[in-house]
Design an enzyme around this catalytic site. Structure first.
Site, PDB file in Angstrom:
ATOM      1  N   ALA A 233       0.816  -1.206   0.000  1.00  0.00           N
ATOM      2  CA  ALA A 233       0.000   0.000   0.000  1.00  0.00           C
ATOM      3  C   ALA A 233       0.858   1.268   0.000  1.00  0.00           C
ATOM      4  CB  ALA A 233      -0.932  -0.009   1.205  1.00  0.00           C
ATOM      5  N   HIS A 234       0.172   2.406  -0.067  1.00  0.00           N
ATOM      6  CA  HIS A 234       0.847   3.695  -0.197  1.00  0.00           C
ATOM      7  C   HIS A 234       1.754   4.006   0.992  1.00  0.00           C
ATOM      8  CE1 HIS A 234      -2.018   5.417   2.720  1.00  0.00           C
ATOM      9  NE2 HIS A 234      -2.951   4.769   2.046  1.00  0.00           N
ATOM     10  N   ASN A 235       2.887   4.630   0.674  1.00  0.00           N
ATOM     11  CA  ASN A 235       3.855   5.118   1.656  1.00  0.00           C
ATOM     12  C   ASN A 235       4.559   4.023   2.452  1.00  0.00           C
ATOM     13  OD1 ASN A 235       1.708   7.561   1.454  1.00  0.00           O
ATOM     14  ND2 ASN A 235       3.747   8.368   1.903  1.00  0.00           N
TER      15      ASN A 235
END
Length: 322
Positions: A233-235
């Site tokens: 997922a993001h980051n």
């Protein structure tokens, strides 16, 4: 829209916030730590008060109860729900993917199949081998000797460094699963403006996905090997030489140290850290940060040796009472 500069006063008006400070053109969103005077940030996490005090951001979307902690140099947009206001504002700094304009720079010593699309301003370095039906967005770097199998999609601004291998159906840089929520239950999309960086010699298996950061970068460090059907997922930040088996799922902003091993169908909650050389057995669920150098399993997560002992005791109990 489409990533254009916007006056802070205009942005405030569009998202329904009052603004009375010094006006300037906002370039984009950024993180508290990385922001410069042309950036806007948002703040709603008391754990980041030190970052708030030190940010160089030109503007901050912030709750009135935290405004006294903000730097005097930053212009403030006061909001009762900064996360939701950020979601509304993110739309105005989004852009259309794969825009055509500046011709891509392609090394004559690379191989590009005829059906490959490469977006504006991208660069493909020597030795790269890109197979049919691959789509590469704008301002993407494809490093030396990268191998990209059919039907891979790489979104704008991604960086794929030397020696990486992307197997069929991989998606790099799509938006993360990020929404803010209104009081009436509507889900407001957060448009992601970050990117993905794959360091040297990363290999990603078929139909795996790596989401770009909301702001900043999702990073997979060198030598990491990822199996098929993995979701990052993001980051997230994945340390060097990590191994992720099939169907691993990492929630947003998970940070893995180096040489972490995660077995099939194991997963993490978001905003936590897994230490160097930790091992998570298959189907293990990581719900809080854990130290490295140990083997864990089960859910709730515990040391794998303790988990196995507990399962043996449960089995003996049921045999005794049946």
């Amino acid at each position: 829209r489409n990533g254009c500069l916007m006056l802070l006063s205009e942005l405030a008006s569009k998202i329904g916030l009052e603004f009375t400070g010094s006006d300037f053109h906002v370039a984009s969103f950024a993180t508290l730590k990385e922001a410069a005077s042309e950036n806007i940030v948002y703040f709603d996490n008391p754990k980041l008060l030190n970052d708030l005090a030190q940010t160089k951001a030109g503007a901050i979307i912030i709750s009135p109860k935290f405004k006294e902690y903000a730097p005097k140099s930053s212009q403030l947009l006061l909001s009762e729900n900064p996360h939701l206001s950020m979601a509304y504002a993110s739309y105005y700094f989004s852009h259309r993917e794969f825009l055509e304009g500046t011709a891509p720079e392609i090394s004559p010593k690379s191989f590009i199949a005829p059906s490959v699309f490469i977006g504006s301003g991208s660069r493909v370095e020597e030795g790269a081998y890109i197979m049919p039906h691959v789509t590469i967005g704008a301002n993407v770097l494809i490093g030396k000797n990268v191998i990209i199998h059919p039907n891979v999609v790489i979104y704008d601004n991604s960086i794929i460094k030397e020696g990486c291998i992307l197997h069929a159906g991989v998606v790099i840089g799509s938006d993360g699963f990020g929404y803010a929520h209104t009081r009436s239950g509507e889900h407001i999309k957060i448009y992601h403006s970050g990117n993905v960086i794959l360091e040297e010699n990363v290999e990603i298996g078929a139909n795996s996905t790596v989401d770009k950061a909301v702001f900043g970068s999702t990073i997979i460090k060198k030598g990491t090997k990822i199996d098929n059907l993995v979701q990052i997922a993001h980051n997230c930040e994945i340390g060097q030489y990590t191994l992720l088996a099939a169907q691993v799922g990492l929630s947003g902003s998970t940070k893995l140290g180096r040489n972490v091993v995660m077995g099939g169908q194991s997963a993490s909650a978001g905003h936590l850290e897994i230490g160097d050389f930790a091992v998570i057995a298959g189907r293990g669920g990581v719900s809080k940060s854990i130290e490295g150098g140990k083997t864990y399993g089960g859910f709730p997560l515990t040391l794998q040796s303790d988990w196995l002992k507990m399962q043996a005791k449960i089995t003996r109990f049921f045999k005794k009472h049946n």
